[in-house]
Design a protein around this motif. Sequence first.
Motif, PDB file in Angstrom:
ATOM      1  N   ILE A   1     -79.100 -39.669 -65.064  1.00 43.03           N
ATOM      2  CA  ILE A   1     -78.805 -38.980 -63.789  1.00 43.03           C
ATOM      3  C   ILE A   1     -77.578 -38.078 -63.948  1.00 43.03           C
ATOM      4  N   CYS A   2     -76.662 -38.458 -64.833  1.00 43.88           N
ATOM      5  CA  CYS A   2     -75.460 -37.646 -65.060  1.00 43.88           C
ATOM      6  C   CYS A   2     -75.840 -36.322 -65.707  1.00 43.88           C
ATOM      7  N   LYS A   3     -76.742 -36.409 -66.716  1.00 47.95           N
ATOM      8  CA  LYS A   3     -77.218 -35.203 -67.396  1.00 47.95           C
ATOM      9  C   LYS A   3     -77.967 -34.309 -66.419  1.00 47.95           C
ATOM     10  N   ARG A   4     -78.905 -34.945 -65.668  1.00 42.64           N
ATOM     11  CA  ARG A   4     -79.814 -34.214 -64.800  1.00 42.64           C
ATOM     12  C   ARG A   4     -79.078 -33.481 -63.691  1.00 42.64           C
ATOM     13  N   LEU A   5     -78.058 -34.147 -63.104  1.00 39.49           N
ATOM     14  CA  LEU A   5     -77.386 -33.585 -61.929  1.00 39.49           C
ATOM     15  C   LEU A   5     -75.956 -33.132 -62.227  1.00 39.49           C
ATOM     16  N   GLY A   6     -75.573 -33.177 -63.506  1.00 47.03           N
ATOM     17  CA  GLY A   6     -74.232 -32.719 -63.876  1.00 47.03           C
ATOM     18  C   GLY A   6     -73.130 -33.565 -63.279  1.00 47.03           C
TER      19      GLY A   6
END
Length: 238
Positions: free
Chosen positions: A104-109
């Motif tokens: 989720i960190c990668k996906r939503l920055g």
Amino acid sequence: MENIEKGELITTGKAKSLYHSNQQDYLVMHYRDDTSAFDGKKIESLEGKGTINNKFNAFIMNYLEKEGIQTHFVDLLNDTDSLVKKLDMAPVECVVRNVAAGSICKRLGLEEGIDLNPPTFEFFYKDDELGDPMINEYHIRSFGWASEEQVKQMQIKTFEVNEALKKLFSDAGMILVDYKLEFGDFQGTLLLGDEFTPDGCRVWDEETREKLDKDRFRQGLGDVVESYQIMAKRLGVI
Ligand code: ADP
Ligand code: TMP
Ligand code: ASP
């Protein structure tokens, strides 16, 4: 159940193998030392991981049953084998996140460690070749992976598990960051299947935020099985 015998191998996954048993509708789930991440791209054998995960899972499944959540777990058979009910698995993974980490960190920055309030829910399609893509409930319905009622039940039960386990981990000085569950049908009832082990969740020390889960393997931090054992000791599994 008495005199359980392990029968023929049915299937070998990335970390576990499933065998027939001498009881119809019941399977023997064998936990191997094989450890995999990134949809099978990183694989290693870590001595003792199968044993710790088998015991960890038995402890959590028994705890969830006591909390009123029905699971496929029947009994520990030995260090690496458990008896489970044979489920017709939905090919989807249910993820609840209390704290932002991982995909989720990668996906939503997002920065790792942000509290998610309320906790968030995501479905993934179980397909290693496709890299377990994120999907929504409409995909599950359109492709017939589960019924509307099963979709609803998977969401309700995954959040019920969160309520039960967040407290269990927090009482033992740990943060349940996120986890993945799988469900399947047993004679018309949706049961929690597969496993709940340090392989399929993120758990941090409450004070130091040290990672105690499979991120140690994914990120090459070392002491993978040792950290699983620390988690297990704190919960009273071993
Ligand atoms: P993976 O499929 O991710 O490589 P494992 O190595 O953990 O996973 O293999 C376990 C397999 O068994 C998974 O495909 C899982 O969906 C399936 N499974 C889990 N519990 C049951 C059950 N009670 N009945 C039938 N299949 C199950
Ligand atoms: P993610 O951050 O990679 O999406 O994973 C979220 C949580 O779910 C994390 O604890 C790992 C677990 N998970 C699995 O164990 N297997 C999977 O296939 C997926 C998608 C997640
Ligand atoms: N989907 C990934 C896998 O099963 C999740 C992970 O990195 O553990 O390998």
